[in-house]
Scaffold this active site. Structure first.
Site, PDB file in Angstrom:
ATOM      1  N   HIS A  73       0.850  -1.182   0.000  1.00 11.49           N
ATOM      2  CA  HIS A  73       0.000   0.000   0.000  1.00 11.49           C
ATOM      3  C   HIS A  73       0.892   1.240   0.000  1.00 11.49           C
ATOM      4  O   HIS A  73       1.942   1.258   0.638  1.00 11.49           O
ATOM      5  CB  HIS A  73      -0.891   0.020   1.249  1.00 11.49           C
ATOM      6  CG  HIS A  73      -1.405   1.385   1.602  1.00 11.49           C
ATOM      7  ND1 HIS A  73      -0.824   2.158   2.596  1.00 11.49           N
ATOM      8  CD2 HIS A  73      -2.424   2.123   1.098  1.00 11.49           C
ATOM      9  CE1 HIS A  73      -1.474   3.294   2.689  1.00 11.49           C
ATOM     10  NE2 HIS A  73      -2.436   3.308   1.787  1.00 11.49           N
ATOM     11  N   GLY A 106     -17.249  10.157  -1.777  1.00 14.19           N
ATOM     12  CA  GLY A 106     -16.315   9.726  -2.809  1.00 14.19           C
ATOM     13  C   GLY A 106     -16.856   8.572  -3.628  1.00 14.19           C
ATOM     14  O   GLY A 106     -17.912   8.011  -3.345  1.00 14.19           O
TER      15      GLY A 106
END
Length: 302
Positions: free
Chosen positions: A104, A259
């Site tokens: 990540h 979002g």
């Protein structure tokens, strides 16, 4: 402070990383542009069922809003009600081979605009990268942490050490008293030293991701594995899902701010398993993940 310079860097970073990942995988990423009804938008770059990556995504977003959501003001109540602007690149990569770790990385910039005075806006950078192995290799963890440290050395002797501890503390599943992986570095609310220093630190870390991660993939991608390893990988991926949905501030902010759900949840792995009260066999490779890799340690001590 020029958000166009930041946007230009983030867009370029996304393209650079995707090009490196496509070269490693041999398949192209899908490009998915989107607009956010409340303001702004982004570009999601996704791969599924690739040669190397079972699923991966590298997202760019630039979104704006009239009022900060609760997740952004929990620690800064004085910012409640302000207009805001957020830019960033976020990626999660799930290789198919269980000996290849999940990774990540995120770099971001945030502005809470002043309600009146033009010079009263509050800005900060955040980001980091971390490594989540299923079968641990000390040399991989050392390489990843060494690359992170080298990217941060120009900004102070203690920066890596502080951001490494921040990462250990943040990517921790409190409900299981267990780390998500072997960590890396993490920072947030960064405005110390002025805009130029903070932007340079963020770019240095973003630019280091490919050299931190891809050599590990190239070393492990052809190791043979069987159903046992895939089964354990799926089980440990469950921890990844738990963290992202229960504790991750970025996931919460993305959902609270309206979002794009598909882009926010692209971080979730495609195949996951949970078991009731499962424990690895004593002295197994699976147990060594828990005993030798998940407990926080200084990977650069030797």
């Amino acid at each position: 402070m020029n958000t166009e310079d930041i946007k230009s860097y983030f867009v370029g970073l996304q393209s650079t990383i995707v090009a490196a990942l496509e070269s490693a995988d041999g398949q192209s990423f899908r490009t998915d542009s989107w607009n956010r009804p409340a303001g702004g938008g982004g570009v999601s770059r996704l791969i599924e069922e690739g040669n190397l990556f079972e699923r991966g995504g590298v997202n760019f977003s630039h979104v704006v809003g009239d009022r900060l959501p609760p997740s952004a003001t929990a620690h800064r109540p004085e910012l409640a009600g302000r207009r805001w602007e957020a830019l960033g690149v976020s990626l999660v990569l799930h290789p198919r081979n269980p000996y290849c770790p999940t990774a990540h990385m995120n770099v971001r910039f945030f502005v809470a605009h002043a309600p009146e005075a033009k010079d009263g806006s509050i800005w900060w950078f955040g980001g980091g990268m971390d490594l989540t192995p299923y079968y641990g290799f000390a040399e991989d963890a050392k390489h990843f942490h060494r690359t992170c440290r080298n990217a941060l050395i120009p900004f102070g002797d203690d920066v890596y050490k502080n951001y490494k501890k921040w990462c250990d503390d943040y990517f921790f599943l409190k409900h299981r008293n267990e780390a998500r992986g072997v960590g890396g570095v993490f920072f947030d609310d960064l405005n110390e030293g002025g805009f130029e220093r903070c932007f340079a630190l963020t770019t240095s870390l973003g630019n280091a991701f490919v050299s931190a991660y891809l050599p590990i993939l190239q070393t492990r991608r052809n190791l043979p594995y069987a159903e046992r390893e895939r089964d354990f990988q799926a089980y440990r991926r469950g921890r990844y899902v738990e963290f992202n949905l229960v504790w991750d501030r970025g996931t919460l902010f993305g959902l609270q701010s309206g979002g794009r759900t598909e882009s926010i949840l692209m971080s979730l792995p495609p195949i996951v398993k949970w078991r009731y009260d499962w424990h690895p066999e004593p002295d197994s490779a699976e147990e060594k993940l828990y005993t030798d890799f998940l407990p926080a340690r200084d990977w650069l001590e030797h």
